[in-house]
Design a protein around this motif. Sequence first.
Motif: not given
Length: 605
Positions: A166-168, A181-185, A236-245, A257-260
């Motif tokens: 479920v995506v809000e 289907s969320l991989v492209e979103q 997720s499998k295609n997720g990415k995270l960066d940090y700006v110090d 869902p992962v961002i939430a």
Amino acid sequence: MAVPYGGAIALAILPLLASPVAAATPQGTGPASVSFDVKDRDLNEVVDFIRARVDVNIVVAPEIQEKLTLSLKDVEWRQALGLVAERAGCVVVQTAPNLLRIEKPPRVHFAFQNVDVTVVIDAIAKLANANIVVAPEVKGSVTIRLKDVPWRDALETAVKTLGFTVVEEERGILRVVSPESLVEQLETRAFQLKYVRPPGIYTPKIDTIYTVGTPKPTADPVKEFKLLDALKKALSKNGKLDYVDKVNTIVVTDIPPVIAEMEKILSLIDVEPRQVFVDVKFVSTVNTDNFDFGVDYGAQGPVITATGGQIPIELPFKLGDGGFEDSFIVTNSPNSGPFPTSGTVAGTNVGTTDVPNTIFGALSFTQVAAALHLLKRDVHSEILQAPRIVVLDHHPGTIFVGEQVPYAQARTEQGQSGGLQLSIEEADKSPVSTGFQLLVTPHIVPGTERILVEMIPKQQSLTGSAGPPLAPAGFEVFTVGGSGQVGTIALPRVASSTIATTMLLENGQTAVIGGLNTDSQGETVTKIPLLGDIPILGWLFKSTQAFKDRRTLIVLVTPTIIRTSQETSDEIQHELEERARRLEGEVERLFGASEPGKLGMATPR
């Protein structure tokens, strides 16, 4: 509404309803925990009470008009809020990092057996009057039986059974889709951290042989930022995270869902830390008593010597009696010597014998010096170090008060000619630190006003006997060298006191974390053999020196939780309101009821 300043949480001060009066349970457990006993109280009153204690925005849906009967004692406020909402048939929804909303969602009661999941979703949407969009790929049959369950929990459970999610979206629109289907979103969100950040380049440390594992400076603080590692595991499998110090911001690109979920995690972690004021007193005292009594004859005692000093000798003979003694005379010169012999006349010696002033021996006490000693001396010294430091919760801090004294070391080398060459250079362990250092890490126990304190106080001083001009005060002087090249070198003698401990204290409680008492005493008796053993008279031939030395080390620590300015202001306001309410009640008791909401005196009839 008012609460006692710095005290427990009590609902007895809430405005009274027609229902029984709520009882207060004073506990003094601090603003992070609550204790109350209510019966048929309005839910909004209880929530207002909790809101005032924790300074968090809590909103109650306007349609909720529930009564509450509940008794809690010393419960963490977030858990207490959840229990209050559950008892009233409501749920707590976090809509922002500092905003909670209590809602009463519709509850579902149904049972389906082997029906399409879209039928279940449609039934839930109708019961909850919710906006739900179902993707075409959402298919499958489920068997489900639910009773008195919030509709959102029922929806999540039904779709997750078949592997959907479920995506809000904005404005409360819900989408039921497959994770593929969320991989492209993918979406990108930036989360700027307020309080959580990587460790600093410089980390407090303390050098002592009595502890191991002391922290060291960090070359790359970002690599030590464990929060980034934890968030990367949630991608997720295609997720990415960066940090700006530079701006302390985390940028996440992933499915909604992962961002939430990350937003929820950061709202729990990135909260304002509390601070602890640590007051330490490091007291070191020395008390020395000396008692010196008796007669001292010096280091060698009485001395008998043979000297060359002249003692005049007068033979028992008199000149002119006609005896044999007329053949010699004591001296041939009249009135000579220190004591001239009477009757001697120059030239009257008829013989050849002349006896001069002769030395046979001397008994001399001229070098005996006896001194009567009667002395009592008390020496008392106290060293007091009182460092005070403010430290963030769960963060180490250190303070050093003192100085660093450099010193040299000697090195001998064999020269080309075979001789030894002496050189002086700064020692490997130079300089030596003297003074007081404190390393402390406080940990406030959640939900209480207890503090778990990790502490290492260390005191170091120079105790050598040498001093200027040969060496700095507190150093010892040694002779080094050989083969005709001899010199002196000064090295420090260091006295150190270190305590490493972890303790659990109440807020504002003073504890003794170290105490060491060392007593030493001795007596030295100096006397003349035989004479010093004579009863009573023997005191004239002996002396006694006695000493007693007591050293005491005490370390006192008092940690105090520093509240934020808002918390302090709220507590003062609550205390003023409580005192005004008590005064108003006392006036009403004495003079009758006054106008509601105003403090005044009714005119007695």
